[in-house]
Design a protein around this motif. Structure first.
Motif, mmCIF file in Angstrom:
data_model
loop_
_atom_site.group_PDB
_atom_site.id
_atom_site.type_symbol
_atom_site.label_atom_id
_atom_site.label_comp_id
_atom_site.label_asym_id
_atom_site.label_seq_id
_atom_site.Cartn_x
_atom_site.Cartn_y
_atom_site.Cartn_z
ATOM 1 N N PRO B 126 -80.966 9.120 -10.836
ATOM 2 C CA PRO B 126 -81.461 8.263 -9.759
ATOM 3 C C PRO B 126 -80.331 7.816 -8.834
ATOM 4 O O PRO B 126 -79.170 7.792 -9.238
ATOM 5 C CB PRO B 126 -82.062 7.079 -10.507
ATOM 6 N N VAL B 160 -89.339 10.434 -13.618
ATOM 7 C CA VAL B 160 -89.443 8.986 -13.789
ATOM 8 C C VAL B 160 -89.354 8.701 -15.275
ATOM 9 O O VAL B 160 -90.082 9.284 -16.069
ATOM 10 C CB VAL B 160 -90.768 8.453 -13.213
ATOM 11 N N LYS B 161 -88.437 7.848 -15.643
ATOM 12 C CA LYS B 161 -88.249 7.507 -17.053
ATOM 13 C C LYS B 161 -88.146 6.000 -17.181
ATOM 14 O O LYS B 161 -87.926 5.300 -16.181
ATOM 15 C CB LYS B 161 -86.960 8.161 -17.579
ATOM 16 N N LYS B 163 -86.860 2.390 -17.326
ATOM 17 C CA LYS B 163 -85.635 1.828 -16.759
ATOM 18 C C LYS B 163 -85.040 0.726 -17.624
ATOM 19 O O LYS B 163 -83.849 0.456 -17.525
ATOM 20 C CB LYS B 163 -85.902 1.246 -15.372
ATOM 21 N N ARG B 164 -85.859 0.023 -18.358
ATOM 22 C CA ARG B 164 -85.312 -1.111 -19.129
ATOM 23 C C ARG B 164 -85.793 -1.019 -20.560
ATOM 24 O O ARG B 164 -86.808 -1.601 -20.909
ATOM 25 C CB ARG B 164 -85.781 -2.445 -18.570
ATOM 26 N N ASP B 174 -81.122 2.564 -19.654
ATOM 27 C CA ASP B 174 -81.839 3.056 -18.476
ATOM 28 C C ASP B 174 -81.918 4.566 -18.638
ATOM 29 O O ASP B 174 -80.938 5.275 -18.430
ATOM 30 C CB ASP B 174 -81.078 2.671 -17.203
ATOM 31 N N GLU B 176 -83.317 6.957 -17.008
ATOM 32 C CA GLU B 176 -83.162 7.841 -15.852
ATOM 33 C C GLU B 176 -81.717 8.230 -15.623
ATOM 34 O O GLU B 176 -81.421 9.311 -15.144
ATOM 35 C CB GLU B 176 -83.696 7.147 -14.591
ATOM 36 N N ARG B 177 -80.823 7.317 -15.953
ATOM 37 C CA ARG B 177 -79.413 7.580 -15.660
ATOM 38 C C ARG B 177 -78.761 8.442 -16.731
ATOM 39 O O ARG B 177 -77.666 8.953 -16.531
ATOM 40 C CB ARG B 177 -78.645 6.262 -15.557
ATOM 41 N N GLU C 101 -84.807 -4.083 -9.699
ATOM 42 C CA GLU C 101 -83.978 -4.640 -10.774
ATOM 43 C C GLU C 101 -82.965 -5.689 -10.338
ATOM 44 O O GLU C 101 -82.727 -6.652 -11.025
ATOM 45 C CB GLU C 101 -83.221 -3.535 -11.531
ATOM 46 N N LYS C 169 -90.031 5.256 -4.851
ATOM 47 C CA LYS C 169 -89.728 5.236 -6.272
ATOM 48 C C LYS C 169 -90.851 4.568 -7.053
ATOM 49 O O LYS C 169 -91.256 5.020 -8.123
ATOM 50 C CB LYS C 169 -88.409 4.507 -6.490
ATOM 51 N N ALA C 172 -93.699 6.898 -7.299
ATOM 52 C CA ALA C 172 -93.468 7.945 -8.293
ATOM 53 C C ALA C 172 -93.675 7.397 -9.694
ATOM 54 O O ALA C 172 -94.263 8.058 -10.564
ATOM 55 C CB ALA C 172 -92.046 8.493 -8.137
ATOM 56 N N ALA C 173 -93.211 6.164 -9.908
ATOM 57 C CA ALA C 173 -93.375 5.573 -11.235
ATOM 58 C C ALA C 173 -94.855 5.362 -11.541
ATOM 59 O O ALA C 173 -95.314 5.569 -12.669
ATOM 60 C CB ALA C 173 -92.616 4.250 -11.307
ATOM 61 N N GLY C 176 -96.409 8.581 -12.412
ATOM 62 C CA GLY C 176 -96.062 8.960 -13.775
ATOM 63 C C GLY C 176 -95.476 10.351 -13.853
ATOM 64 O O GLY C 176 -95.376 11.059 -12.853
ATOM 65 N N ASN C 177 -95.088 10.716 -15.043
ATOM 66 C CA ASN C 177 -94.464 12.016 -15.232
ATOM 67 C C ASN C 177 -95.501 13.136 -15.208
ATOM 68 O O ASN C 177 -96.657 12.934 -15.510
ATOM 69 C CB ASN C 177 -93.719 12.035 -16.570
#
Lengths: 386, 553, 179
Positions: B126, B160-161, B163-164, B174, B176-177, C101, C169, C172-173, C176-177
């Motif tokens: 990301p 998309v994965k 994040k927290r 995270d 995604e990173r 965030e 973003k 996209a979230a 979903g995948n």
């Protein structure tokens, strides 16, 4: 009409005249300082000071705006500021002479004004009588004698300030004023040689000079500025130097001397120096107009009397002493103010000379020129008047 | 462990430079020795090698020999032995130096490989740099400047994965990173011996996760944050607090136990933001315990002691008490070597008895030892004490009961916790030199506020008798004075800084005779431990340390 | 390179008297005396602000009213006079913008220090800080001249934005995948 004035004791008359001088010279000096700023602005394509206004005057339509744009109230604001700001006295100065200097500067400035005639009226016999507070027979001499005392105030101010730039400034001032006084004096001698024609009572007064420029005929009506252009030129240049005006203001050149002799001064004491400088300008301009530009004569070859007579065809009151007096004062004042404008005009045209250039011009150019000029006219006048 | 007297050296050629390296050195380390940087993500010198990031691809080759005669094949063009370059790139981390190995790290193929790997790594990464805590110390950022494209050819949607994801109480993930280097997985398994991390799913959907029902909550979990080359693992304590490029790094020592792990204190404008380990292969490798990373919070804790008056007034009041004689001093195993030395001078000045308080707890056999005093051996080296201290001040209590003591000076030790009762303390005047409010200050006649380890310079002697220095990271609070100055003033000495104390130390302590504070190496200096070999120290075995008794046995 | 010798013409007598030049100068200055004035009379007449002008730095929202600044502190880092001071903070997971965030808890620009260099605008990766058209900034106290976050957003308002990367973003979230 004015008999009650002449019936007053001489002392009271003198006091009234003195007050009149102060009441006229101070505002004129103030207006001149504003004119200086306005002319500077206009030459630099700016509108100049145009903000200050007194509320109830601002409400007058057109006139209020006009006065505001003219910046007249900045004069009042400046004067008020000078009067009311803290009058600081630096700790390192010689206090007595420090305070005495601006007062001394005012004395010659205000004294010389008294001997300068500023208008004329027609006497009952139709004679043109000059108007002056103290019509001295030795007018020119008095002006030279008293005006040159002005240099003492500059020296005192510079010395009493006990600080190097003021001191350097006052040294320059004394050198410059003395240098140009020579040429100045020599340049006016031809005028007085001419007007003291044989068979008349000798005089060094200004009235005679104006009278000589009011005579009929091609030569008689010509102003001395045309008859003696070199004299006029030398007198004008020397006048610039004597009044510390650009391009001869090395004395006050802020680039190398900060504020020169008035570096340590502030508030009203500083203001007095300014008033003195402007009254020198006024007196100098007046003398120049009297000697070389016809005094209160409206145009070359058109003396005041001719104008009054011509006006008499239209106005019944044209011959009244009051009308003639006001008319002559207006003409004279206009000429003098033009001279002051010329001072300002030159200020924004010619760059300041270096100090050595000032000295070189004074001693090596103007002095020989004025001596040559004097010799030429002495011989020429002797030849003509023979 | 039998070490060969002289390591076998093999000569390798890296970018035309010959260098002899110990056998077993891999290509990345060998290249580091000649100053060539081989970019890498998954490789870590203290972890096993997996070779899954492919960033360290380099070209390798061996000198050509005739297969039949074994005679070198000479290149006629150069007159030198030909090199048979392997046609495909090889990973540097997984290849050990072998004699005559030739390595090219700057060739077009290597550059192409790195750019290719970078492009793949960045496909799903990301654009989080503005909000990512790793920014500024991120390997991915660093290599992007060298080998990134600057724009992406990838027009599809990025993955998309989550994040927290809280992996544990102190570590936030995270996904995604994450670039799937598996350093954290290996750390948990090999170093922390707490095998809780692993990957699920396949391909670009691979996700780091804890095993079901487990958490990354061991006392070394934050090391995974340190070794994560990107911002996937972040510390919940440091998360979103400050960008690393603002932080000043100061070398320090972990004071939680006598291991003396080397640390870096990261601070900005007098505020400490985090503590990370500093590599010292003889002490802590590249690790440290999580518990040592929160010690900086004591600096700003609310019960910090400060004085409103001048230090001289306090010292004068203390001096009045000291002048009465019959002084006892309670020194500290948490003071630096220099302070302990000055404590000794103070004791000598007033003929005082000196006692210390021992703090023995539980060690974890890795980087936290049983002795919680970081500098007990410093007291031995400076001669402040000659025997190991007891946990309670029973001897001092007996002396007070016997009326032999009028004044007790305590250097940051809580007397009530150390076994003196209120009736004992009522009989003496207490001078307390310390940093925080403890019950003792309630009865202390004079309280002189002092500085924490983060606010002063000094040295500690750890369990290996290794002399290690720490430096001042932040200025102390107004109204607190350096312990050095306090003790020196009390003892009537005119020293004001560590360098001056070291001149005295060098003159009076034979073990330190040839050293000065400025010359002390960053990795510490091992002192001769033989004079104290017989003492029954509390520590068990930890990383790089065997108790003397066990070692001789 | 050849040396060119320029002949310096001797001055004529008229030139040496300096007078023709003075009269020429008087003519020039008099022409200016009557010329149209060039000055802009400021409070009544405002100058036209050219595009790219660097006025007072401000923080802006995106067209959806989202706070753009993510407190990356690059502007704080790059600021030559150190006028910017940011306290970073985390956006609560329950907030509508939780996918971003990070957002500034406090954002202060000391306008007594700011030199209007525009480096903060240039460095901002989120296009959140802009030096806009306002050029006249004054106050009665020092505290008043330190713009806090609320004031910076009040000055900045909303600027058009084509990227909307955080909205993409979020979409996209939500989508979903693929697997």
């Amino acid at each position: 009409m004015f008999d009650f004035f002449f019936n007053l004791p001489v002392i009271v008359q003198g006091l009234i005249k003195g007050l009149a001088v102060i009441c006229v010279i101070f505002p004129i000096a103030g207006v001149c300082s504003m004119a200086e700023r306005k002319v500077a602005a206009w030459i630099q394509d700016r509108p100049g000071p145009n903000r200050a206004i007194v509320p109830w005057i601002a409400w007058i339509p057109f006139v209020g705006t006009f006065l505001q744009r003219l910046g007249l109230f900045h004069v009042m604001a400046d004067g008020g500021k000078m009067l009311f700001k803290e009058d600081s006295l630096p700790g390192h100065v010689n206090k007595f002479y420090f305070i005495a200097a601006p007062i001394l500067a005012m004395i010659p400035a205000l004294t010389t004004v008294t001997v300068v005639p500023f208008g004329a009226y027609l006497s009952a016999t139709g004679e043109v009588m000059p108007l002056a507070l103290a019509p001295l027979d030795v007018g020119m001499l008095a002006v030279f004698a008293v005006a040159s005392l002005g240099v003492y105030s500059l020296i005192l101010a510079g010395w009493a300030s006990n600080s190097k730039y003021p001191f350097l400034g006052s040294v320059r001032a004394s050198a410059q004023l003395i240098s140009y006084e020579l040429s100045m004096t020599l340049s006016v001698i031809p005028v007085f040689l001419w007007i003291n024609a044989p068979g008349r009572e000798a005089t060094l007064g200004f009235a005679r000079a104006v009278e000589f420029q009011s005579q009929p005929g091609l030569w008689g009506g010509a102003w001395f500025g045309f008859l003696m252009p070199v004299s006029a030129f030398i007198f004008l240049v020397a006048l610039f130097a004597e009044t510390n005006r650009t391009p001869f203001d090395t004395i006050e050149s802020e680039a190398d001397l900060v504020g020169s002799f008035h570096t340590e001064y502030g508030a009203f004491k500083w203001g007095l120096f300014f008033v003195a400088e402007y009254s020198h300008m006024i007196v100098g301009s007046a003398v120049f107009v009297l000697l070389f530009f016809g005094g209160w004569n409206p145009l070359p070859w058109v003396p005041l009397a001719t104008l009054v007579n011509w006006l008499g065809h239209f106005l019944p009151c044209a011959h009244a002493p009051l009308f003639v007096g006001v008319l002559s004062i207006a003409i004279f004042l206009l000429k003098t103010l033009f001279m002051i404008f010329f001072f300002m005009w030159v200020r924004w045209t010619v760059p300041r000379f270096r100090y050595d250039q000032v000295m070189k011009l004074g001693w090596q150019k103007l002095l020989p020129l004025s001596i040559a000029n004097l010799l030429f006219y002495a011989v020429a006048i002797a030849f003509i008047q023979k | 462990m039998i070490q060969p007297a002289k390591p076998d050296l093999v000569t390798v050629n890296i970018d035309g430079k010959e260098i002899a390296v110990p056998k077993g050195t891999n290509v990345i380390e060998a290249a580091r020795l000649v100053g060539v940087d081989v970019p890498h993500y998954c490789y870590h010198p203290k972890l096993s090698i997996v070779g899954n990031c492919r960033m360290c691809l380099v070209e390798m080759g061996l000198p050509a020999v005739d297969p039949a005669t074994k005679a070198p094949v000479i290149d006629p063009a150069t007159g030198k032995q030909k090199v048979n370059w392997i046609p495909r790139p090889q990973i540097g981390c997984g290849t050990n130096a072998s004699p005559g190995l030739h390595i090219r790290t700057t060739s077009p193929m290597v550059k192409d490989c790195r750019e290719g790997v970078m492009e793949f790594l960045l496909i799903n990464h990301p654009l989080d740099c503005p909000i990512c805590d790793q920014a500024g110390e991120c390997k991915l950022q660093e290599q992007s400047t060298g080998y990134g494209r600057g724009y992406s050819r990838f027009i599809e949607q990025k993955n998309v994965k989550p994040k927290r994801t809280a992996l544990g109480p102190r570590v936030m993930l995270d996904d995604e990173r994450c670039i799937l280097c598996a350093r954290c997985v290996r750390f948990a398994k090999e170093i922390a011996k707490d095998d809780v991390l692993g990957f699920i799913d396949r391909g670009s959907y691979s996700t780091l996760t804890c095993y079901p029902g487990k958490k990354l909550e061991n006392n070394y979990s934050l090391n995974t944050v340190d070794i994560c080359p990107v911002g996937a693992l972040t510390s919940t304590d440091f998360r979103f607090k400050m960008r690393v490029w603002f932080l000043k790094q100061t070398d320090s020592i972990d004071t939680e136990s006598s291991v003396g792990a080397n640390t870096v204190v990261w601070s900005r404008e007098g505020q400490i933001y985090r503590i990370t380990p500093r590599r010292n292969d003889a002490v802590n490798d590249t690790w440290m315990a999580d518990s040592g990373r929160v010690l900086f919070k004591q600096v700003t804790s609310l019960d910090r002691l400060t004085a409103s008056g001048s230090i001289d007034a306090l010292v004068a009041r203390a001096a009045d008490l000291l002048k009465q004689g019959s002084v006892a001093i309670v020194g500290s195993g948490r003071s630096s070597v220099e302070e302990q030395f000055l404590t000794k001078k103070l004791a000598a000045t007033f003929g005082a008895t000196v006692s210390l308080v021992s703090r023995v707890g539980q060690g974890d056999r890795f980087l936290v030892s049983a002795d919680k005093n970081p500098n007990l051996r410093g007291a031995l080296v400076t001669g402040l004490i000659s025997a190991l201290p007891a946990p309670k001040l029973t001897e001092l209590a007996a002396q007070i009961d016997a009326g032999k003591i009028k004044t007790v000076v305590t250097v940051n030790e809580d007397l009530t916790a150390a076994g003196l009762t209120a009736s004992h303390l009522a009989k003496v005047s207490v001078i307390f030199v310390g940093t925080h409010r403890v019950p003792t200050i309630a009865i202390a006649k004079v309280v002189i506020p002092s500085l924490t380890v983060f606010e002063k310079n000094g040295t500690f002697v750890n369990q290996q008798f290794r002399l290690q220095k720490f430096a001042k990271a932040v200025p102390g609070p107004v109204g607190a004075t350096d312990d050095l100055i306090i003790l020196a003033k009390l003892a009537g000495l005119a020293v004001t800084d560590v360098a001056a104390v070291w001149k005295l130390l060098a003159a009076e302590v034979p073990a330190l005779g040839t050293m000065s504070y400025a010359n002390l190496p960053d990795t510490g200096l091992l002192l001769d431990a033989t004079p104290w070999a017989a003492l029954p120290f509390a520590e068990g075995a930890t990383l790089h340390y065997q108790p003397a008794a066990a070692a001789t046995a | 390179m050849a040396v060119l010798t320029l002949e310096r013409k001797p001055l004529t007598f008229a030139e040496r008297t300096y007078l023709p030049q003075i009269f020429g100068g008087l003519k020039t200055t008099f022409a200016h005396l009557v010329r149209k004035k060039q000055t802009l009379e400021y409070p009544e007449h405002r100058p036209a602000i050219p595009p790219g002008y660097r006025g007072v730095p401000t923080l802006v929202m995106d067209p959806n009213g989202r706070e753009k600044c993510v407190s990356c502190q690059l502007c704080e880092f790059v600021c030559p006079p150190k006028a910017i001071r940011i306290t970073p903070g985390e956006i609560s997971p329950d907030a509508p913008n939780s996918h971003v965030e990070k957002a500034p808890q406090a954002f202060e620009i000391d306008m007594l220090r700011c030199i209007y260099c525009g480096l903060c605008q240039e460095v901002c990766p989120e296009e959140a800080i802009f030096l806009q058209n306002q050029f006249s900034m004054s106050g009665y106290t020092r505290a008043e001249m330190v713009h806090d976050k609320a004031r910076l957003y009040e000055l900045g308002g909303t600027l058009p934005d084509k990227h909307l990367k955080w909205d993409h973003k979020k979409a996209a979230a939500a989508h979903g995948n693929a697997h």
